[in-house]
Design a protein around this motif. Structure first.
Motif, mmCIF file in Angstrom:
data_model
loop_
_atom_site.group_PDB
_atom_site.id
_atom_site.type_symbol
_atom_site.label_atom_id
_atom_site.label_comp_id
_atom_site.label_asym_id
_atom_site.label_seq_id
_atom_site.Cartn_x
_atom_site.Cartn_y
_atom_site.Cartn_z
ATOM 1 N N ALA A 15 0.829 -1.209 0.000
ATOM 2 C CA ALA A 15 0.000 0.000 0.000
ATOM 3 C C ALA A 15 0.861 1.256 0.000
ATOM 4 O O ALA A 15 0.616 2.192 -0.775
ATOM 5 N N MET A 19 1.351 3.974 -3.066
ATOM 6 C CA MET A 19 1.030 5.396 -2.899
ATOM 7 C C MET A 19 2.260 6.273 -3.107
ATOM 8 O O MET A 19 2.139 7.393 -3.620
ATOM 9 N N ASN A 33 -6.751 15.346 -4.018
ATOM 10 C CA ASN A 33 -6.983 15.100 -2.600
ATOM 11 C C ASN A 33 -6.110 16.014 -1.743
ATOM 12 O O ASN A 33 -6.568 16.549 -0.731
ATOM 13 N N TYR A 80 0.212 8.708 9.269
ATOM 14 C CA TYR A 80 -1.209 8.607 8.951
ATOM 15 C C TYR A 80 -2.109 9.228 10.017
ATOM 16 O O TYR A 80 -3.228 9.634 9.699
ATOM 17 N N HIS A 87 -7.405 15.660 7.283
ATOM 18 C CA HIS A 87 -8.749 15.464 6.744
ATOM 19 C C HIS A 87 -9.809 16.055 7.670
ATOM 20 O O HIS A 87 -10.754 16.695 7.200
ATOM 21 N N ASN A 95 -13.742 10.839 1.975
ATOM 22 C CA ASN A 95 -12.706 9.864 1.623
ATOM 23 C C ASN A 95 -11.732 9.612 2.771
ATOM 24 O O ASN A 95 -10.618 9.148 2.551
ATOM 25 N N ALA A 97 -11.772 7.322 4.782
ATOM 26 C CA ALA A 97 -11.520 5.885 4.933
ATOM 27 C C ALA A 97 -10.164 5.492 4.346
ATOM 28 O O ALA A 97 -9.548 4.531 4.826
ATOM 29 N N PHE A 98 -9.691 6.215 3.354
ATOM 30 C CA PHE A 98 -8.409 5.856 2.746
ATOM 31 C C PHE A 98 -7.242 6.061 3.716
ATOM 32 O O PHE A 98 -6.501 5.107 3.983
ATOM 33 N N PRO A 99 -7.058 7.266 4.272
ATOM 34 C CA PRO A 99 -5.976 7.372 5.258
ATOM 35 C C PRO A 99 -6.265 6.508 6.491
ATOM 36 O O PRO A 99 -5.330 6.019 7.134
ATOM 37 N N ALA A 101 -7.572 3.491 6.452
ATOM 38 C CA ALA A 101 -7.121 2.137 6.124
ATOM 39 C C ALA A 101 -5.601 2.033 6.191
ATOM 40 O O ALA A 101 -5.055 1.052 6.712
ATOM 41 N N TYR A 102 -4.910 3.053 5.690
ATOM 42 C CA TYR A 102 -3.449 3.049 5.767
ATOM 43 C C TYR A 102 -2.995 3.127 7.222
ATOM 44 O O TYR A 102 -2.020 2.479 7.611
#
Length: 116
Positions: A15, A19, A33, A80, A87, A95, A97-99, A101-102
């Motif tokens: 991941a 990125m 983003n 993160y 955010h 969005n 959820a993306f950071p 998840a990381y």
């Protein structure tokens, strides 16, 4: 436990490496983003370098340099957490959820590396 450590850490490596490549390529979704959360485009490549360093550190941890792997995972956790804060401060929740998840991968790899 060893299988979980391998699975989570390999997922975190993939991941973050992916990125980092997107950051270095200045992919459109990365720049969009970043702008949404108030990050200047000039910061994208250095942040990509941090992600790449984290991925390399995790890999070194898997290859036997355990302290480096633990430090890399800890660094990614902090990275993160910062992304989540960015955010929230910018009120960009669609969005997040993306950071998130990381961050979950980083926390998992850190916890499993310490326990391993």
């Amino acid at each position: 436990m060893h299988i979980a450590y391998l699975a989570v850490t390999i997922a975190a490596i993939a991941a973050n490496a992916g990125m980092a490549v997107a950051d270095f390529a200045r992919a459109g979704f990365v720049l969009a983003n970043s702008a949404e959360v108030g990050l200047r485009a000039s910061w994208v490549p250095p942040l990509g370098a941090l992600k790449a360093a984290g991925a390399i550190g995790l890999l070194l941890g898997l290859l036997g340099a355990r302290p480096i792997g633990i430090a890399a995972a800890g660094g990614l956790v902090l990275f993160y957490v910062g992304a989540m804060i960015a955010h929230v401060r910018a009120r960009v929740f669609y969005n997040i959820a993306f950071p998130g998840a990381y961050l979950a991968l980083a926390i998992g790899s850190f916890a499993l590396a310490v326990a391993h």
